[in-house]
Design a protein around this motif. Structure first.
Motif, short mmCIF file in Angstrom:
data_model
loop_
_atom_site.label_atom_id
_atom_site.label_comp_id
_atom_site.label_asym_id
_atom_site.label_seq_id
_atom_site.Cartn_x
_atom_site.Cartn_y
_atom_site.Cartn_z
N ARG A 492 0.94 -1.31 0.13
CA ARG A 492 -0.02 0.00 -0.01
C ARG A 492 0.67 1.32 -0.01
O ARG A 492 0.61 2.20 -0.73
CB ARG A 492 -0.83 -0.08 1.36
CG ARG A 492 -1.98 1.07 1.25
CD ARG A 492 -3.18 0.85 2.31
NE ARG A 492 -2.33 0.72 3.60
CZ ARG A 492 -2.42 -0.39 4.25
NH1 ARG A 492 -2.77 -1.35 3.98
NH2 ARG A 492 -1.76 -0.35 5.68
N TRP A 493 2.15 1.29 0.61
CA TRP A 493 2.81 2.40 0.73
C TRP A 493 3.33 2.46 -0.38
O TRP A 493 3.55 3.85 -1.05
CB TRP A 493 3.86 2.04 1.81
CG TRP A 493 5.00 3.36 1.98
CD1 TRP A 493 4.84 4.72 2.32
CD2 TRP A 493 6.13 3.25 1.25
NE1 TRP A 493 5.64 5.36 2.03
CE2 TRP A 493 6.76 4.68 1.37
CE3 TRP A 493 6.78 2.34 0.43
CZ2 TRP A 493 7.87 5.07 0.61
CZ3 TRP A 493 8.05 2.76 -0.06
CH2 TRP A 493 8.59 3.98 -0.09
N VAL A 494 3.95 1.79 -0.99
CA VAL A 494 4.60 1.57 -2.48
C VAL A 494 3.62 2.21 -3.45
O VAL A 494 4.03 3.16 -4.28
CB VAL A 494 5.44 0.20 -3.09
CG1 VAL A 494 5.72 0.56 -4.31
CG2 VAL A 494 6.31 -0.24 -2.00
N SER A 495 2.29 1.85 -3.54
CA SER A 495 1.51 2.25 -4.70
C SER A 495 0.91 3.69 -4.27
O SER A 495 1.00 4.55 -5.19
CB SER A 495 0.19 1.36 -4.46
OG SER A 495 0.46 0.03 -4.63
N GLU A 496 0.68 4.00 -3.11
CA GLU A 496 0.37 5.31 -2.75
C GLU A 496 1.59 6.46 -2.90
O GLU A 496 1.41 7.38 -3.51
CB GLU A 496 0.03 5.51 -1.40
CG GLU A 496 -1.19 5.00 -0.91
CD GLU A 496 -1.63 4.71 0.47
OE1 GLU A 496 -1.03 5.35 1.45
OE2 GLU A 496 -2.80 4.33 0.83
N PHE A 497 2.85 5.99 -2.66
CA PHE A 497 3.79 6.87 -2.86
C PHE A 497 4.22 7.12 -4.06
O PHE A 497 4.33 8.19 -4.70
CB PHE A 497 5.32 6.34 -2.20
CG PHE A 497 6.51 7.12 -2.25
CD1 PHE A 497 6.69 8.44 -1.46
CD2 PHE A 497 7.32 6.82 -3.20
CE1 PHE A 497 8.06 9.14 -1.79
CE2 PHE A 497 8.41 7.69 -3.45
CZ PHE A 497 8.58 8.79 -2.99
N THR A 498 4.35 5.82 -5.04
CA THR A 498 4.50 6.10 -6.38
C THR A 498 3.37 6.91 -7.22
O THR A 498 3.69 7.68 -8.02
CB THR A 498 4.58 4.68 -7.17
OG1 THR A 498 5.57 4.10 -6.30
CG2 THR A 498 4.78 4.67 -8.60
N ALA A 499 2.06 6.68 -6.71
CA ALA A 499 1.07 7.45 -7.53
C ALA A 499 1.02 9.08 -7.15
O ALA A 499 0.45 9.55 -7.86
CB ALA A 499 -0.23 6.80 -7.06
N HIS A 500 1.37 9.40 -5.81
CA HIS A 500 0.93 10.60 -5.42
C HIS A 500 2.22 11.46 -5.01
O HIS A 500 2.47 12.69 -5.36
CB HIS A 500 0.02 10.58 -4.31
CG HIS A 500 -1.25 10.03 -4.54
ND1 HIS A 500 -1.99 10.37 -5.35
CD2 HIS A 500 -1.47 8.78 -4.06
CE1 HIS A 500 -3.25 9.50 -5.47
NE2 HIS A 500 -2.77 8.48 -4.56
N CYS A 501 3.28 10.89 -4.83
CA CYS A 501 4.48 11.72 -4.13
C CYS A 501 5.87 11.48 -4.90
O CYS A 501 6.79 12.43 -4.75
CB CYS A 501 4.88 11.35 -2.63
SG CYS A 501 3.36 12.11 -1.52
N TYR A 502 6.04 10.45 -5.49
CA TYR A 502 7.10 10.28 -6.36
C TYR A 502 7.58 11.44 -7.33
O TYR A 502 6.72 11.70 -8.39
CB TYR A 502 7.08 8.93 -7.30
CG TYR A 502 8.16 8.39 -8.02
CD1 TYR A 502 9.39 8.36 -7.46
CD2 TYR A 502 8.27 7.83 -9.26
CE1 TYR A 502 10.49 7.73 -7.94
CE2 TYR A 502 9.15 7.23 -10.09
CZ TYR A 502 10.37 7.14 -9.25
OH TYR A 502 11.57 6.81 -9.96
#
Length: 559
Positions: A492-502
């Motif tokens: 969940r963290w990887v998905s959220e970080f990649t989608a929104h903060c990367y």
């Protein structure tokens, strides 16, 4: 620059990080690597004062001064130019000025493309204008020329003055079981042929004036927000006279725009994609022409790598490298909260904090028998340019470089039961990493999303291309099995970080981080590096790795 930020003492950090980051639970011990120190270094580099650490900016000057001072305070020797810690990296910085236009002509119709809604473009040429008038668009499938795999997407097509349109990733990325191409390019695991950088370079070698990759999130490994993050800005290494010129314009085309283009050519995009997954595929002239008109702001900038060393006591000519990249995306357009600085806290200020911790830990121990080199690269986000420049102008021979160990985007979610292995099956460094992980009570987990090609997207790749065995620790390889929340929380963290903060403004330091897991990852490299520093061992590439033949050519230098 404020004196407090510049001379921030590394030895007084415990009270400045979150209580969880400074946790001392023996089950999650990270040896000499202190998560509190890592937190405060990251907070400093990711602060607004450093302006997003864009190469060639005031933020770079502050960053180079800060990192040089940290290495000096730790007592490391300079390994840069002229007795300094900095190695000059001459770059060309370009930006497409606002007000440009791009369109496609098909028959009597002219289809305008919204920038960056439909298409994202930049240039890495040193020019004041990018003008393309009526260039034919040729679809070249995945754009792979791989004789060793009996694959050629180009079939001798003339691309001179034309626009090469590519599919993202490799020919077997979407192959179904039983398809003839299945497994020829690593299956889901991306090869170098799947990287956009390879496609743009191949287009230039074949004389194309522009190169476009059809963007699909799954195949690219990131969404459109990551594509457009640079805002039309780009960088390139200063090219020597007579060097191959890059394409005039390069970028990405949204899939809906590509589907429309194929439909106007009487073709179905999905059908053509399936055909491109066969060795019989031949390039298709889409009967459309691209027009583009942009003014370009181009200027030469001098950026810098930061290099420090601890000289080996017995075999100083043999080197072990610990590295990360200091650059982020600088200042961009305001986000929804009005923030303009893209601080790159996890990507990769935290990795640089890990490099500094490794330097401190090794300096505090007995002198290594082999030389240890600590590197903070520039312009990683712009195509691994700083590491590539070093590789083209090395100060330590690659033949006697033992290994390169790179930290990029560590996770801030606390201890984990495993560490994700990027590029599984490449070298016997993986066996050493597994042994170090076992000492922490952890295991190795192969990258859950090898199709994203992370092995080819970090600075260690410049060393791999010269035959040096490498390892990359990067949390984006897949959800780690977190002690709190398990793999579900990690995913969940990887998905959220990649989608929104990367590459966005929200990649910022937080006092709520728990960096014990990140410190454990750094400690793995400490253990592995310490063992190599006091041995005569030479890690090797595994049979079948594309890098093994390169290393074999210099075997005599390591006897």
């Amino acid at each position: 620059m404020k004196l407090a930020a510049f001379l921030l003492p590394l030895l007084a950090l415990a009270g400045c990080a979150s209580n969880r980051s400074a946790g001392t639970d023996a089950a999650f011990a990270s040896g000499p690597i202190d998560p509190a120190r890592m937190s405060i270094v990251t907070r400093t580099l990711a602060s607004d004062e450093f302006e997003g650490r864009g190469p060639g900016t005031d933020g770079e000057a502050k960053t180079i001064a800060y990192l040089s001072e940290q290495f000096r305070q730790l007592g490391l020797e300079p390994a840069g130019d002229d007795g300094s810690y900095a190695q000059r990296v001459p770059l060309v910085r370009t930006r497409l000025k606002p007000g440009g236009a791009v369109s496609i002509a098909k028959g009597n119709a002219r289809i305008p493309l919204a920038v960056p809604g439909d298409i994202y473009l930049s240039t890495v040429r040193e020019t004041d204008a990018a003008r393309i008038a009526g260039a034919p668009i040729v679809f070249v499938g995945y754009g792979v020329s791989a004789p060793e795999r009996q694959w050629d997407d180009f079939k001798g097509v003339d691309l001179a003055g034309k626009v090469a349109l590519f599919l993202v990733n490799d020919p077997d990325f979407e192959a179904a079981p039983g398809d003839p191409v299945a497994g020829r390019f690593g299956g889901k695991a991306m090869t170098y042929y799947g990287r956009w950088s390879y496609k743009f370079e191949e287009a230039a070698r074949r004389g194309a004036i522009a190169a476009l990759v059809v963007h699909e999130t799954e195949g690219a490994g990131y969404g459109w927000s990551t594509v457009e993050a640079p805002g039309g800005e780009n960088y390139n290494i200063m090219l020597s006279p007579g060097a191959q010129q890059p394409v005039l314009l390069q970028g990405w085309l949204q899939r809906p725009a590509a589907e429309d283009l194929f439909r106007r050519a009487g073709l179905d995009f999905e059908t053509v994609k399936r055909e491109a997954r066969t060795a019989a595929f031949r390039p298709i002239d889409l009967g459309a022409r691209l027009d583009a008109r942009f003014d370009v702001e181009a200027r030469r900038v001098e950026s810098h790598n930061v290099l420090a060393r601890i000289s080996g006591s017995k075999r100083p000519q043999e080197t072990i490298w610990f590295a990360g990249h200091w650059d982020a995306y600088g200042i961009g357009a305001p986000d929804a909260q009005g923030r303009t600085v893209r601080p790159g806290a996890l990507d990769d200020a935290l990795g640089i904090a890990g490099v500094l911790e490794l330097a401190r830990a090794f300096k505090a121990g007995p002198p290594p028998e082999r030389t240890l080199v600590f590197a903070a690269w520039t312009a990683e986000e712009r195509g691994l340019l700083g590491a590539e420049h070093y590789a083209a102008h090395p100060t330590f021979p690659f033949e006697t470089t033992v290994a390169n160990l790179t930290l990029d985007t560590l996770q801030p979610n606390g201890p984990a039961r495993d560490v994700v292995l990027i590029g599984a099956g490449q070298s016997d460094l993986e066996t050493r990493l597994a042994a170090a992980a076992r000492l922490q009570g952890r295991t190795l987990t192969p990258d859950a999303r090898p199709e994203r090609g992370l092995f080819y997207r970090a600075d260690h790749f410049a060393f791999a291309k010269r035959g040096v065995p490498v390892l990359l620790i990067m949390a984006l390889g897949g959800g780690v099995d977190l002690v709190e929340g398990g793999r579900e929380a990690g995913d969940r963290w990887v998905s959220e970080f990649t989608a929104h903060c990367y590459h966005q403004s929200c990649d910022a330091w937080s006092p709520d981080w728990d960096l014990r897991g990140a410190a454990q990852d750094v400690a793995l490299f400490y253990t592995l590096g310490r063992d190599l520093a006091f041995s005569r061992a030479w890690p090797e590439w595994k049979q079948g790795s594309e890098f093994a033949p390169l290393r074999a050519k210099s075997a005599a230098a390591r006897r």
